[in-house]
Design a protein around this motif. Structure first.
Motif, short mmCIF file in Angstrom:
data_model
loop_
_atom_site.label_atom_id
_atom_site.label_comp_id
_atom_site.label_asym_id
_atom_site.label_seq_id
_atom_site.Cartn_x
_atom_site.Cartn_y
_atom_site.Cartn_z
N ASP A 198 -2.11 -23.01 -38.95
CA ASP A 198 -1.06 -23.01 -37.92
C ASP A 198 0.11 -23.93 -38.25
O ASP A 198 1.10 -23.98 -37.53
CB ASP A 198 -1.67 -23.35 -36.55
CG ASP A 198 -2.36 -24.70 -36.58
OD1 ASP A 198 -2.87 -25.08 -37.66
OD2 ASP A 198 -2.38 -25.38 -35.55
N GLY B 229 4.70 -23.56 -37.03
CA GLY B 229 3.81 -22.59 -37.67
C GLY B 229 4.33 -21.18 -37.47
O GLY B 229 5.38 -20.97 -36.87
N LYS C 278 3.24 -18.76 -35.58
CA LYS C 278 3.28 -18.30 -34.18
C LYS C 278 4.56 -18.74 -33.49
O LYS C 278 5.24 -17.97 -32.81
CB LYS C 278 2.07 -18.85 -33.42
CG LYS C 278 0.82 -18.02 -33.64
CD LYS C 278 -0.02 -17.98 -32.37
CE LYS C 278 -1.24 -17.10 -32.54
NZ LYS C 278 -2.24 -17.71 -33.47
#
Lengths: 434, 145
Positions: B3, B138, B140
């Protein structure tokens, strides 16, 4: 599976083979002198009569024949038989001039098939095999030559000819092709298309052998083909003037067996015309000992190779030649240095990061020649770090420089940029001639 | 660790007219949005590097279209868009003897700056940056920018 197609001929003691060649040569010179006005004139001009040829060594008294002779006597001026005895014509593409026409009697075609039948048997191809002939059919000798040879050994022929690659691969898979004959560049293209189609030649097909020829290729490319497809690759040799594909390596893969009862081989220094010792590179000169329609006397093919006279480990006694390292007229001279495309291929195919396709471009910038080699790298060799890419370019440049003794520009090009070929590939673009 | 890392798409492209257009067209028809973009060039060819919203998908689209393409792990470092931000990050790397292979930056809609870097020791870099309370973006979060 028989080890030899014709054991008596193929393993004949060397001395007996020489005697047989001598007899055939003596008959041949009388035959061409009596039946071909071209040869009669050529012999007369050279002051040589058929009676002067008594031993094999006397062959050196005979004049050479050149491709130009076939052009000058176009279409059938060199033939020794009338049209009524001809079974077939083949002709060259004529891309470098007037096409050359070669004629065959029924016996010539049978001898051609016989020569390949011995060759195919020597690598274990027989009646249980399915041989896909992906050489072009038609006037080009590759397709029909391989076709008749494989029929003769009783193999099942799949006459795909060249082109339509997706369909070729589908048939290869579905029918269980075990052997293929095509140009090495076309097989490389097939591997590439197979990959795109999700076919792995090693696992998804029954292909175990390939006969590759009709263009010069290197030992390094052979290893690549073997590694990438899992098959054994055999060199096949012939020229349209002699009869298309005629000879291959045997399972030992150490030289191409030239059937001495059908053809006489000389390897000569291209400049002096003197024979070079066994193992040294020279120009291949072949005399057809059995052809009826248009025999060739000391035909200068311009292919460069080396001869090995000692019997092969396989037991065959006929002379062998090494793979064709290039053509004497393929040589490019860049800034006074001789470069053969085959040398470039050998260097490149030894570098794992380099892909299977390359192109040599020669140009003149101002007064100076320049040579650029365009290369498609393997996708796995691509790095997003510029320093890695520059290091790769440098590695290729210095590998080429150390072999060619010439500074070469290396250009990395995108995958798919360089032309793929279904027949004979073109490896050099010389812009200086334009 | 996943992440904290951004997957960057890198492409090999010959330096000639129309190449960028063909890459951009592929991404357009696949509905892929480019977040950050740079070209490193060297005469006959260039390396296109970009961060996109759907990295794996973009990779397979470009690969299938015949491009020479790779995915590389890079770091996305969030910075305040004020003088001195870059200096602080550079100092962290310097003190930890971490080498930068390349870097490029852009300003986000939230008035922050995002620095994309490829480093020689990515795990060590993440650790050092976190120790210094420097925020990493990250995959996301990147999709939301």
């Amino acid at each position: 599976m028989p080890e030899y197609w014709d054991p008596e001929i193929e393993t004949m003691p060397v001395e007996d083979l020489k005697k047989l060649q001598e007899e055939k040569l003596k008959k041949l010179v009388h035959y061409v002198y009596e039946n071909s006005p071209f040869y009669r004139k050529r012999f007369d001009e050279h002051g040589v009569r058929p009676e002067d040829i008594r031993t094999l060594e006397d062959i050196r008294k005979l004049p050479f024949t050149f491709k130009q002779d076939l052009r000058d006597t176009y279409p059938t001026g060199m033939f020794c038989v009338p049209n009524s005895k001809l079974a077939r014509f083949h002709a060259s593409s004529g891309t470098t001039g007037k096409p050359t026409v070669v004629g065959y009697t029924h016996k010539d075609i049978d001898d051609w098939a016989e020569s390949l039948a011995r060759a195919l048997t020597s690598v274990g191809v027989g009646k249980d095999d399915i041989l896909q002939v992906s050489y072009g059919y038609g006037l080009f000798t590759g397709g029909l030559g391989a076709h008749y040879g494989s029929e003769k050994v009783g193999a099942t022929v799949l006459p795909t000819s060249s082109g339509n690659t997706e369909r070729q691969l589908e048939l290869m898979k579905d029918l269980g092709t075990t052997a293929i004959a095509c140009t090495p560049s076309y097989f490389l293209y097939m591997i590439e298309v197979a990959r795109k189609e999700g076919i792995n030649i090693r696992d998804d097909t029954k292909l175990t052998k390939g006969f590759f020829g009709a263009e010069p290729w290197s030992e390094e490319l052979k290893k690549r083909i073997e590694n990438e497809s899992g098959i054994k690759a055999y060199d096949i040799y012939g020229t349209s003037e002699l009869s298309g594909p005629l000879f291959t390596e045997c399972e030992e893969q150490c030289g191409i067996h030239i059937w001495g009862d059908l053809f006489l081989v000389e390897i000569l220094d291209p400049e002096t015309g003197e024979p070079v010792p066994d193992g040294e590179t020279g120009e291949l000169v072949i005399t057809t000992l059995a052809k009826e329609a248009n025999p060739l006397i000391r035909y200068k093919i311009k292919d460069l190779t080396r001869k090995m006279s000692e019997p092969c480990k396989c037991g065959r006694t006929h002379p062998r030649i090494t793979r064709i390292s290039g053509r004497s007229d393929d040589m490019i001279i860049v800034r006074g240095i001789n470069v053969f495309p085959g040398q470039v291929e050998s260097v490149l195919m030894n570098i794992p990061e380099v892909g299977n396709h390359f192109m040599i471009i020669v140009d003149r910038i101002g007064p100076l020649d320049s040579m650029t080699v365009q290369i498609e790298m393997h996708e796995s060799a691509f790095s997003d770090k510029m320093s890695d890419m520059m290091a790769l370019k440098k590695k290729i440049t210095s590998a080429l420089k150390s072999v060619l003794n010439l500074a070469v520009n290396v250009e990395l090009v995108e995958h798919g940029f360089l032309p793929r070929s279904e027949g004979k590939s073109k490896k050099v673009i010389d812009k200086r001639k334009i | 660790m996943e992440d904290k890392v951004i997957k960057q798409i890198s492409l090999f492209a010959e330096n000639k007219p129309g190449r960028l257009a063909s890459v951009a067209n592929k991404l357009k028809s696949a509905g892929i949005n480019i977040r950050a973009f740079t070209i490193a060039e060297s005469g006959d060819f260039g390396i296109i590097r970009m961060v996109v919203d759907r990295s794996d998908y973009a990779h397979s689209v470009l690969h299938d279209a015949g491009f020479t393409v790779s995915e590389t792990s890079v770091l996305g470092i969030e910075m305040e868009d004020v003088p001195g931000s870059m200096s602080r990050i550079a100092e962290v790397f310097g003190e930890a003897s971490i080498n930068l292979d390349y870097a490029y930056a852009f300003v986000t809609r939230e008035q922050k700056a995002l620095l994309i870097v490829r480093v020689n020791e990515i795990e060590k870099a993440i650790k050092k940056l976190e120790e210094n309370n420097i925020k990493l973006i990250g995959m996301k979060e990147l999709e939301k920018i």
